[in-house]
Design a protein around this motif. Structure first.
Motif, mmCIF file in Angstrom:
data_model
loop_
_atom_site.group_PDB
_atom_site.id
_atom_site.type_symbol
_atom_site.label_atom_id
_atom_site.label_comp_id
_atom_site.label_asym_id
_atom_site.label_seq_id
_atom_site.Cartn_x
_atom_site.Cartn_y
_atom_site.Cartn_z
ATOM 1 N N LYS A 202 24.561 18.093 -6.495
ATOM 2 C CA LYS A 202 24.364 19.075 -7.572
ATOM 3 C C LYS A 202 23.848 18.398 -8.845
ATOM 4 C CE LYS A 202 27.831 22.338 -5.862
ATOM 5 N NZ LYS A 202 29.190 22.912 -6.063
ATOM 6 N N GLU A 205 20.201 18.099 -8.478
ATOM 7 C CA GLU A 205 19.583 19.406 -8.679
ATOM 8 C C GLU A 205 19.483 19.717 -10.166
ATOM 9 O OE1 GLU A 205 19.832 23.766 -6.500
ATOM 10 O OE2 GLU A 205 21.633 22.533 -6.654
ATOM 11 N N THR A 206 20.495 19.323 -10.938
ATOM 12 C CA THR A 206 20.475 19.528 -12.387
ATOM 13 C C THR A 206 19.331 18.735 -13.018
ATOM 14 O OG1 THR A 206 22.859 19.901 -12.469
ATOM 15 C CG2 THR A 206 21.788 19.225 -14.521
ATOM 16 N N LEU A 208 16.523 17.776 -11.582
ATOM 17 C CA LEU A 208 15.254 18.388 -11.189
ATOM 18 C C LEU A 208 14.968 19.668 -11.986
ATOM 19 C CD1 LEU A 208 15.530 17.911 -7.330
ATOM 20 C CD2 LEU A 208 13.823 16.854 -8.801
ATOM 21 N N ASN A 209 15.996 20.430 -12.297
ATOM 22 C CA ASN A 209 15.806 21.710 -12.966
ATOM 23 C C ASN A 209 15.634 21.594 -14.478
ATOM 24 O OD1 ASN A 209 15.839 23.509 -10.757
ATOM 25 N ND2 ASN A 209 18.075 23.433 -10.650
ATOM 26 N N TYR A 210 16.251 20.585 -15.091
ATOM 27 C CA TYR A 210 16.319 20.586 -16.554
ATOM 28 C C TYR A 210 15.773 19.328 -17.239
ATOM 29 C CZ TYR A 210 19.426 24.442 -15.429
ATOM 30 O OH TYR A 210 19.947 25.603 -14.920
ATOM 31 N N LEU A 247 16.866 20.076 -1.511
ATOM 32 C CA LEU A 247 16.621 19.850 -2.937
ATOM 33 C C LEU A 247 15.213 20.314 -3.315
ATOM 34 C CD1 LEU A 247 18.233 16.334 -3.534
ATOM 35 C CD2 LEU A 247 18.855 18.447 -4.708
ATOM 36 N N TYR A 250 14.956 24.361 -3.057
ATOM 37 C CA TYR A 250 15.622 25.167 -4.076
ATOM 38 C C TYR A 250 15.236 24.784 -5.504
ATOM 39 C CZ TYR A 250 18.354 27.542 -0.554
ATOM 40 O OH TYR A 250 18.728 28.326 0.511
ATOM 41 N N THR A 251 14.376 23.796 -5.675
ATOM 42 C CA THR A 251 13.857 23.483 -7.014
ATOM 43 C C THR A 251 12.338 23.653 -7.075
ATOM 44 O OG1 THR A 251 13.688 21.101 -6.494
ATOM 45 C CG2 THR A 251 15.742 21.867 -7.508
ATOM 46 N N ARG A 253 9.895 22.191 -5.258
ATOM 47 C CA ARG A 253 9.115 20.958 -5.182
ATOM 48 C C ARG A 253 8.792 20.609 -3.737
ATOM 49 N NH1 ARG A 253 11.810 20.644 -9.843
ATOM 50 N NH2 ARG A 253 11.035 19.295 -11.519
ATOM 51 N N ASN A 286 5.205 16.458 -9.468
ATOM 52 C CA ASN A 286 6.536 17.038 -9.288
ATOM 53 C C ASN A 286 6.984 17.000 -7.835
ATOM 54 O OD1 ASN A 286 7.371 17.632 -11.876
ATOM 55 N ND2 ASN A 286 6.371 19.611 -11.911
#
Length: 437
Positions: A202, A205-206, A208-210, A247, A250-251, A253, A286
């Motif tokens: 997780k 994932e954080t 990658l997202n932010y 990963l 859900y992001t 990429r 990305n």
């Protein structure tokens, strides 16, 4: 939209040539205003608020891909008797029969012989410019001693695809690009891992997202190293590849698994060349780069006993530099953490351990991957299988696959325990284990 831009580029070039070859004065040599539509090139121009010289450069780089004879026809019109025209700067390609633009072509079309303006326009090809930052186009390297701007103007294949067809084609596995896109139809709920491992995932994932928002909106780009480097380690078949694919899924990429057999070369300098091509292609995309079974390339360096050891260690040092400079997520997968050179591990942002599943996790795996209930005999006791046989997720998938094929081959309507046991024996034998009776 592309055809309109090509037509207006022709007018711009004709203005420049009329001024230079026929003495007809012109005020400007940039693209006239064009009414934008909903095409990808129009979106790109508007999104990045490109200036007129930048739009001109973009179209110059694109035009050989949509109108191969473009530059040849213009030169033939203004020099009907032939002759050399070095100011225009075009060159011949290896296969292409027409003329290809160079950096000099751009400078001449936009700036003519105005040295100050040419120097200003040359900044479009520096590393800090949008074209380099986004990997849109660049000037090909030239032999030592030749002017930098004499290199061919090259637009990245992906942007050629985007601007001409409206979509980007994934690069294909080849010697020039030793990686292959991988994906999955599974969901996070299909991934069975220990709680501590999921928590660490997780965190990735954080990032990658932010992370991009942190870098841009908080002004941290010059204060934090680019990219993120992670080591996934644990026994084979415990979910390292699936986790990487999820990963990416859900992001938003693409995930590219690097084929190390195509990267590593016995010839001096070839491994570095292969790696350079890979990282250059991946820059600003990305993507998630996934080095599976990374020990072969990222393993511990040896003491230098001969020239081979020296160059092998140089390969590791070069790879370390490229990974540190890469702005995206790089995931290395290994069966054992200790197999990876400490020079890499010191620079990793995270380590994620994938343990072999315990009995409760094996039960979840059996439940997730078994066929629909009407295809499974009620005599099968998954709890007993999970408790008795120490298997990984990959083992369990292989067993169910094999058992399903046996069931269909024998014309049975349901999966029976006997078929599953045949699959278990096969997996144990493959791994050199002894199946207790």
């Amino acid at each position: 939209m592309v055809s309109k831009l090509v037509l207006t580029l022709r007018k711009v070039i004709e203005q420049r040539l009329k001024q230079e070859l026929r003495g007809i004065s012109v005020k400007d040599s940039t693209l006239p205003q064009v009414v934008f539509d909903n095409s990808e090139i129009a979106k790109f121009i508007q999104k990045h608020n490109l200036s007129q010289p930048e739009i001109t450069t973009l179209v110059i780089a694109l035009v050989p891909h949509v109108s191969p004879e473009f530059f040849s026809n213009i030169i033939a019109e203004y020099l009907p008797n032939g002759g050399d025209f070095p100011e225009f700067g075009c060159v011949k390609g290896k296969n292409h029969r027409g003329l290809l633009p160079t950096g000099e072509t751009v400078l001449y079309i936009i700036s003519g012989h105005d040295i100050e303006k040419r120097m200003e326009m040359a900044k479009m090809f520096e590393e800090e410019h949008l074209f380099a930052q986004k990997g849109v186009l660049h000037i090909e390297a030239v032999p030592a001693g030749e002017p930098k701007m004499s290199g061919r103007l090259i637009m990245d294949d992906e942007f050629v695809d985007l601007f001409t067809s409206g979509k980007i084609s994934s690069p294909k596995l080849s010697s020039d690009f030793p990686a292959q896109r991988i994906s999955t139809d599974l969901k996070w709920t299909d991934l069975v891992l220990k709680e501590k491992t999921l928590d660490e995932i997780k965190e990735l994932e954080t990032w990658l997202n932010y992370n991009e928002q942190l870098m841009s909106e908080w002004g941290m780009r010059n204060k934090i190293k680019p990219g993120y480097r992670v080591l996934f380690y644990g026994p084979s078949g415990t979910g390292k590849t699936l986790t990487t694919c999820l990963l990416g899924k859900y992001t938003g990429r693409d995930v590219y698994r690097v084929d190390l057999s195509m990267v590593i070369s016995k010839y001096i300098g070839e491994t570095e060349k292969n790696l350079s091509g890979l990282f250059n292609k991946a820059e600003h995309k990305n993507w998630i780069l996934f080095f599976d079974e990374a020990d072969s390339l990222f393993g511990k360096r040896t003491n230098i006993r001969d020239a081979h050891d020296k160059y092998a260690n140089q390969e590791v040092s070069y790879l370390l530099q490229r990974i540190e400079a890469h702005s995206g997520l790089v995931i290395l997968a290994s069966n054992m953490k200790g197999n990876i050179d400490s020079a890499f591990t010191r620079r990793f942002n995270a380590f994620v351990e994938f343990d072999a599943p315990d009995a409760s996790e094996r039960l979840k795996l059996w439940q997730v991957y078994m066929p629909e209930s009407n295809k499974v005999s009620r005599t099968i006791r998954l709890e007993q299988l999970a408790k008795t046989y120490e298997l990984t997720g990959a083992n369990i998938v292989n067993i169910i696959h094999y058992a399903g094929l046996l069931t269909i081959k024998d014309k049975n309507t349901q999966l029976e325990n006997e078929a599953l046991m045949a699959g278990i024996r096969k997996e144990y034998k493959k791994e050199g284990k002894i199946l207790q009776k």
